[in-house]
Design an enzyme around this catalytic site. Structure first.
Site, short mmCIF file in Angstrom:
data_model
loop_
_atom_site.label_atom_id
_atom_site.label_comp_id
_atom_site.label_asym_id
_atom_site.label_seq_id
_atom_site.Cartn_x
_atom_site.Cartn_y
_atom_site.Cartn_z
N PHE A 135 63.70 54.07 25.80
CA PHE A 135 64.33 55.39 25.84
C PHE A 135 65.23 55.42 27.07
O PHE A 135 64.75 55.37 28.19
CB PHE A 135 63.32 56.53 25.89
CG PHE A 135 64.02 57.87 25.75
CD1 PHE A 135 64.17 58.47 24.50
CD2 PHE A 135 64.58 58.51 26.86
CE1 PHE A 135 64.86 59.68 24.36
CE2 PHE A 135 65.28 59.71 26.72
CZ PHE A 135 65.41 60.29 25.47
N LYS A 189 66.41 62.30 37.39
CA LYS A 189 65.29 63.24 37.40
C LYS A 189 64.87 63.70 38.81
O LYS A 189 65.47 64.60 39.36
CB LYS A 189 64.11 62.62 36.64
CG LYS A 189 64.44 62.41 35.14
CD LYS A 189 63.18 62.10 34.36
CE LYS A 189 63.48 61.64 32.94
NZ LYS A 189 63.78 62.71 32.02
N ASP A 213 65.87 50.66 34.61
CA ASP A 213 65.97 52.11 34.44
C ASP A 213 64.70 52.75 34.99
O ASP A 213 63.66 52.75 34.36
CB ASP A 213 66.15 52.44 32.94
CG ASP A 213 66.28 53.95 32.70
OD1 ASP A 213 65.95 54.73 33.61
OD2 ASP A 213 66.69 54.34 31.59
N1 PXG Z 1 66.12 56.89 31.11
C1 PXG Z 1 64.82 57.19 31.02
C2 PXG Z 1 63.80 56.13 31.32
C3 PXG Z 1 64.43 58.48 30.67
O1 PXG Z 1 63.13 58.77 30.58
C4 PXG Z 1 66.77 59.08 30.51
C5 PXG Z 1 67.08 57.79 30.87
C6 PXG Z 1 67.87 60.06 30.25
O2 PXG Z 1 67.92 61.06 31.23
P1 PXG Z 1 68.65 62.46 30.94
O3 PXG Z 1 68.74 63.10 32.31
O4 PXG Z 1 69.99 62.13 30.40
O5 PXG Z 1 67.79 63.23 29.98
C7 PXG Z 1 65.43 59.45 30.41
C8 PXG Z 1 65.10 60.85 29.95
C9 PXG Z 1 64.72 64.95 26.67
C10 PXG Z 1 63.80 64.02 27.36
O6 PXG Z 1 64.42 66.14 26.66
C11 PXG Z 1 64.29 63.01 28.17
C12 PXG Z 1 63.39 62.15 28.81
C13 PXG Z 1 62.06 62.31 28.63
C14 PXG Z 1 61.59 63.31 27.81
C15 PXG Z 1 62.45 64.18 27.17
O7 PXG Z 1 65.74 64.48 26.15
N2 PXG Z 1 63.79 61.12 29.60
#
Ligand code: PXG
Length: 405
Positions: free
Chosen positions: A145, A259, A230
């Site tokens: 992810f 985050k 990541d």
């Molecule tokens: N890399 C990892 C490992 C993540 O967990 C992202 C990139 C993307 O980050 P942004 O800031 O673009 O969301 C994540 C995001 C959601 C959601 O609501 C996103 C994550 C975890 C749970 C829910 O889209 N991780």
């Protein structure tokens, strides 16, 4: 009462009626937060055991982060990168030092940091490694992810996240997570990078076999391929070390953060790496209106200050092992597996007992907020600032609910 007045007093209904249904939230409308706790519009208190997927590593409204934000609000918030600002340089210097790297490229969301790393890796592939024009390949893992842009969902194997969003961006090869022979076989003369989460969060807090990261580091080095970690969810203390890569003393070529970097106040992400890679960008080749804004940089600097003495890392390591021990000792029949690194815990529940969603609804009723990931995994990620007494409170509820599934 007129229809619009009724609606204005019901935020959940407003969201349902005017928002887009791209989420399935628990039925709680939060209006206040402090530390590990939030309060809903009716005054009920809950322990926030999700921490906005690690974006709230320091809890809600940490006083030092709020103070840093207030100080900066009174001076300067945004300049764009058309001009320089007096916070960006210091932020880059400090973050580069924390990561033992040369340069920092600030963006906003995690997905943007991933997109930036893809561009950086391809550019390095063509301009330094000598990859054939238009052929740069990036190796990724099953179950990954990395965000939700069209390019990123192109190499996701989560059908919900990707289907109906093609045509998909080419240039990615997906291999099983934790499989070193598959990695070795995938790396070739056209491979620019191996993009990996050191621990897969959305897949269910999946920890790879011991030695995987350090071996992957060695394979990448041998094949002249960049290792891109990541750590958007795993970084900044969550796993009991500053970075999840630190558990294997691995130093990636590019490190992606997001985050928690924004202290739960603003979105700020970053790509951190060597001069050899990030030094390739020239004016006009990449950017973002808000990336590197002084408001976000001031907060991120205070985030680095908060982490500097390692107290929070140690707290995460200590409380995390207590969390694991407590669940192991309780030995709940409905719990199939527990995976833990620091204050990041994935608990698989038995399909015949319940779904993770139902378990989260039970936890919610008991005053604990968290969220399922995948169908059978409950993910816990309490703030790193959680106290020992708060953890006892949390474990009492968690054990009660898990024991009753
Ligand atoms: N890399 C990892 C490992 C993540 O967990 C992202 C990139 C993307 O980050 P942004 O800031 O673009 O969301 C994540 C995001 C959601 C959601 O609501 C996103 C994550 C975890 C749970 C829910 O889209 N991780």
């Amino acid at each position: 009462m007129t229809r619009s007045l009724t609606q204005a007093s019901d935020p959940a209904r407003l969201e349902d009626e005017y928002g887009v249904h791209n989420y399935h939230p628990l039925p709680v409308v939060i209006s206040r937060g402090q530390g590990s706790w939030v309060e809903d519009v009716e005054g009920r208190r809950y322990f926030d055991a999700l921490s906005a997927y690690s974006a709230l590593n320091f809890g809600h409204r940490h006083p030092r982060l709020v103070a840093a934000a207030r100080r900066q609000l009174d001076r300067l918030t945004l300049t764009s990168r058309a001009f320089q600002n007096d916070r960006l340089g210091e932020f880059c210097r400090r973050l580069a030092a924390v990561c033992s790297a040369d340069r920092v490229l600030p963006m906003n969301t995690g997905a943007e940091a991933v997109e930036t790393a893809i561009k950086a890796a391809r550019k390095w592939g063509y301009e330094v490694k000598g990859v054939r024009p238009g052929r740069a390949k990036i190796v990724v893992c099953h179950g990954n992810f990395h965000g939700r842009t069209t390019t990123i969902v192109s190499f996701s194997d989560d059908q919900v996240a990707r289907s109906s969003f093609g045509p998909y961006t080419p240039g990615f090869e997906s291999i099983p997570f934790g499989d070193l022979s598959a990695l070795e076989a995938a790396l070739d003369d056209d491979t620019a990078a191996f993009l990996v989460e050191p621990i897969q969060g959305e897949a269910g807090v999946v920890v790879p076999p011991r030695g995987y990261l350090s071996e992957a580091r060695a394979l990448c080095e041998a094949a002249n391929v960049l290792l891109v970690a990541d750590e958007i969810q795993s970084g900044l203390g969550r796993t009991g070390r500053m970075f999840a890569c630190d558990h294997e003393n691995v130093h990636p070529d590019l490190l992606l953060l997001g985050k928690a970097l924004g202290g739960g106040i603003v979105p700020i992400s970053a790509v951190v790496g060597s001069d050899e890679v990030l030094g390739l960008f020239k004016p006009g080749q990449h950017g973002s209106t808000f990336g590197g804004n002084p408001f976000a940089c001031a907060i991120a600097l205070e985030v680095l200050n908060l982490l500097a003495d390692k107290t929070l890392e140690r707290n995460a390591a200590e409380l995390g092992s207590r969390f694991l021990d407590s669940l192991r000792t309780a030995s709940h029949p409905a719990v199939r597996a527990i995976r833990q690194r620091g204050l990041w815990i994935g608990v698989d529940v038995a399909a015949e007992a319940t779904t993770a969603r139902q378990a989260c609804e039970r936890l919610f009723a008991a005053g604990v907020l968290t969220k399922e990931t995948q169908e059978h995994t409950i993910r816990f990620a309490p703030p790193l600032t959680t106290t020992s007494d708060e953890l006892d409170w949390l474990l009492e509820r968690v054990n009660l609910i898990l024991g009753d599934l």
